[in-house]
Design a protein around this motif. Structure first.
Motif, PDB file in Angstrom:
ATOM      1  N   LEU A 158      -9.083  27.808  10.645  1.00 48.62           N
ATOM      2  CA  LEU A 158      -9.902  26.594  10.603  1.00 48.62           C
ATOM      3  C   LEU A 158     -11.005  26.622  11.656  1.00 48.62           C
ATOM      4  O   LEU A 158     -12.150  26.246  11.385  1.00 48.62           O
ATOM      5  CB  LEU A 158      -9.017  25.372  10.821  1.00 48.62           C
ATOM      6  CG  LEU A 158      -8.253  24.829   9.609  1.00 48.62           C
ATOM      7  CD1 LEU A 158      -7.306  23.717  10.033  1.00 48.62           C
ATOM      8  CD2 LEU A 158      -9.215  24.330   8.546  1.00 48.62           C
ATOM      9  N   ARG A 161     -13.444  29.554  10.801  1.00 50.61           N
ATOM     10  CA  ARG A 161     -13.938  29.548   9.417  1.00 50.61           C
ATOM     11  C   ARG A 161     -13.889  30.964   8.836  1.00 50.61           C
ATOM     12  O   ARG A 161     -14.822  31.431   8.172  1.00 50.61           O
ATOM     13  CB  ARG A 161     -15.362  28.990   9.340  1.00 50.61           C
ATOM     14  CG  ARG A 161     -15.490  27.526   9.725  1.00 50.61           C
ATOM     15  CD  ARG A 161     -14.740  26.640   8.734  1.00 50.61           C
ATOM     16  NE  ARG A 161     -15.029  25.218   8.923  1.00 50.61           N
ATOM     17  CZ  ARG A 161     -14.298  24.387   9.655  1.00 50.61           C
ATOM     18  NH1 ARG A 161     -13.246  24.852  10.290  1.00 50.61           N
ATOM     19  NH2 ARG A 161     -14.614  23.116   9.762  1.00 50.61           N
ATOM     20  N   SER A 162     -12.781  31.654   9.096  1.00 46.23           N
ATOM     21  CA  SER A 162     -12.609  33.026   8.640  1.00 46.23           C
ATOM     22  C   SER A 162     -11.744  33.038   7.378  1.00 46.23           C
ATOM     23  O   SER A 162     -10.585  32.605   7.395  1.00 46.23           O
ATOM     24  CB  SER A 162     -11.944  33.868   9.739  1.00 46.23           C
ATOM     25  OG  SER A 162     -11.561  35.128   9.247  1.00 46.23           O
ATOM     26  N   TRP A 166      -7.640  32.877   7.216  1.00 45.23           N
ATOM     27  CA  TRP A 166      -7.105  31.749   6.453  1.00 45.23           C
ATOM     28  C   TRP A 166      -6.201  32.244   5.320  1.00 45.23           C
ATOM     29  O   TRP A 166      -5.155  31.651   5.054  1.00 45.23           O
ATOM     30  CB  TRP A 166      -8.252  30.911   5.900  1.00 45.23           C
ATOM     31  CG  TRP A 166      -7.809  29.644   5.246  1.00 45.23           C
ATOM     32  CD1 TRP A 166      -7.852  29.338   3.920  1.00 45.23           C
ATOM     33  CD2 TRP A 166      -7.247  28.494   5.893  1.00 45.23           C
ATOM     34  NE1 TRP A 166      -7.356  28.084   3.696  1.00 45.23           N
ATOM     35  CE2 TRP A 166      -6.977  27.536   4.887  1.00 45.23           C
ATOM     36  CE3 TRP A 166      -6.960  28.192   7.215  1.00 45.23           C
ATOM     37  CZ2 TRP A 166      -6.431  26.297   5.172  1.00 45.23           C
ATOM     38  CZ3 TRP A 166      -6.400  26.948   7.503  1.00 45.23           C
ATOM     39  CH2 TRP A 166      -6.144  26.024   6.484  1.00 45.23           C
ATOM     40  N   ALA A 218     -14.115  21.356   5.326  1.00 45.31           N
ATOM     41  CA  ALA A 218     -14.147  22.819   5.506  1.00 45.31           C
ATOM     42  C   ALA A 218     -14.539  23.470   4.189  1.00 45.31           C
ATOM     43  O   ALA A 218     -13.721  24.128   3.545  1.00 45.31           O
ATOM     44  CB  ALA A 218     -12.789  23.327   5.988  1.00 45.31           C
ATOM     45  N   ALA A 220     -16.188  26.030   3.445  1.00 41.10           N
ATOM     46  CA  ALA A 220     -16.123  27.491   3.375  1.00 41.10           C
ATOM     47  C   ALA A 220     -14.723  27.977   3.015  1.00 41.10           C
ATOM     48  O   ALA A 220     -14.555  29.040   2.404  1.00 41.10           O
ATOM     49  CB  ALA A 220     -16.563  28.102   4.709  1.00 41.10           C
ATOM     50  N   LEU A 221     -13.696  27.205   3.393  1.00 40.75           N
ATOM     51  CA  LEU A 221     -12.304  27.608   3.149  1.00 40.75           C
ATOM     52  C   LEU A 221     -11.701  26.951   1.912  1.00 40.75           C
ATOM     53  O   LEU A 221     -10.653  27.394   1.431  1.00 40.75           O
ATOM     54  CB  LEU A 221     -11.441  27.264   4.366  1.00 40.75           C
ATOM     55  CG  LEU A 221     -11.871  27.859   5.708  1.00 40.75           C
ATOM     56  CD1 LEU A 221     -10.941  27.377   6.808  1.00 40.75           C
ATOM     57  CD2 LEU A 221     -11.888  29.373   5.652  1.00 40.75           C
TER      58      LEU A 221
END
Length: 344
Positions: A158, A161-162, A166, A218, A220-221
């Protein structure tokens, strides 16, 4: 900058609009002059270079390990106190994390950054394992160390933002639930009235809902979370359709096939619901997952019902013919979509 394939697609679209009278030849010429092709995909080269680099490093380590001096040094390191090893790996993880964040600043090395983040995760995992060894936990306590590692991965994923970290966190969460519930109820026991596939399917549903809730905070995730949850729900429900909610293998073997049909019907209804939701809200991936697992359910029921009553040659011939027809229809749809695209 466009790839050559993308530029060709745009040119065909411009020519189609010119033939339909939407654009004049002068406009088409001006737009085509603005197309700048990317002659070489440096990002793809970077990705494959890192793959080769990792393989080379593995070979390098394997080659170095045959050196007796290196073996003596590694032996001395692993003979160090457990707490010292945990501290060393923690410092290594922090260092890799710091370098990764520094490299991420210029935005030009995404694969290198992800590799550094992955190394940081592995270092922290090793440190946590050594810390657990130092505290001398019993066999039942290791599931809580696994939970601690999972929470660490979730926090890192989180914060950074990987997608890679994740994804590891979601897999670890699944693994922790499996280990924890098996420790409590045993492999053949029911936990809160659910066997292992059913409880993992429930967790997958919660992950899918979490992915939907993450869309605003989030983004991106969120896609990875939703896809992971959808596949977990549909995949584990397929197992439930075969084994029902039975944890004991002997009991399952003695159960008549018709008693498992409610589970199979419920799982297929979930697939139909996924297809409907994918069509209703224009989510192609959800529609595709639902369709693929519905086909898998139908073939599973086919083999269940006819395995003992039909000759195996006829059984597989019918199955092969069905897949042939399915492939032919899929190819026809793909050809129609391609023709429609080229006609623009």
């Amino acid at each position: 900058m466009w790839s050559r394939k993308e530029a060709e697609t745009i040119r065909r679209a411009l020519q189609g609009w010119q033939q339909q009278g939407e654009l004049t030849p002068e406009q088409v010429q001006r737009l085509e002059q603005g197309l700048e092709e990317r002659r070489f995909d440096w990002l793809k080269l970077a990705r494959y270079s890192f793959y080769v680099a990792v393989a080379s490093l593995v070979l390098a380590v394997a080659s170095v390990l045959v050196d007796q001096r290196v073996i003596d040094w590694i032996t001395a390191m692993f003979n160090a106190p457990v707490l010292a090893r945990a501290l060393a790996l923690t410092l290594l993880g922090i260092g890799l994390l710091a370098v990764g964040l520094w490299r991420r600043g210029d935005g030009a090395r995404p694969y290198q950054v992800e590799a550094l983040f992955l190394g940081s995760v592995l270092a922290f995992s090793g440190a946590l394992a050594y810390l657990g060894d130092y505290l001398h936990p019993d066999s039942d306590s290791w599931r809580w160390y696994l939970l601690a590692a999972t929470l660490l991965y979730l926090l890192m994923g989180l914060t950074l933002r990987s997608l890679l970290i994740w994804g590891i966190a979601l897999l670890s969460l699944m693994l922790w639930l499996c280990v924890h519930s098996v420790e409590v109820a045993g492999w053949e026991g029911l936990w809160f009235g659910m066997n292992l596939p059913l409880r993992l399917a429930l967790l997958g549903g919660l992950i899918a809902l979490a992915g939907q809730a993450m869309e605003g905070r989030a983004p991106a995730l969120a896609p990875l979370t939703r896809h992971f949850g959808w596949l977990s729900v549909l995949g584990f429900l397929w197992l439930v359709s075969i084994f029902g909610n039975h944890g004991n293998w002997d009991h399952w073997a003695d159960v008549p096939q018709w008693q498992l049909w409610p589970w199979a019907l419920g799982a297929m209804l979930v697939c139909l619901g996924a297809i409907w939701a994918g069509i209703r809200w224009s989510i192609p991936a959800l529609r595709l997952y639902g369709l693929l697992f519905l086909i898998l359910h139908l073939y599973s029921r086919y083999f269940e019902q006819l395995w003992d009553s039909l000759h195996k040659g006829v059984l597989f011939a019918i199955a092969g013919l069905g897949f042939w027809l399915l492939g032919t229809q899929a190819e026809r749809i793909w050809s129609r979509q391609r023709d429609n695209t080229e006609g623009l």
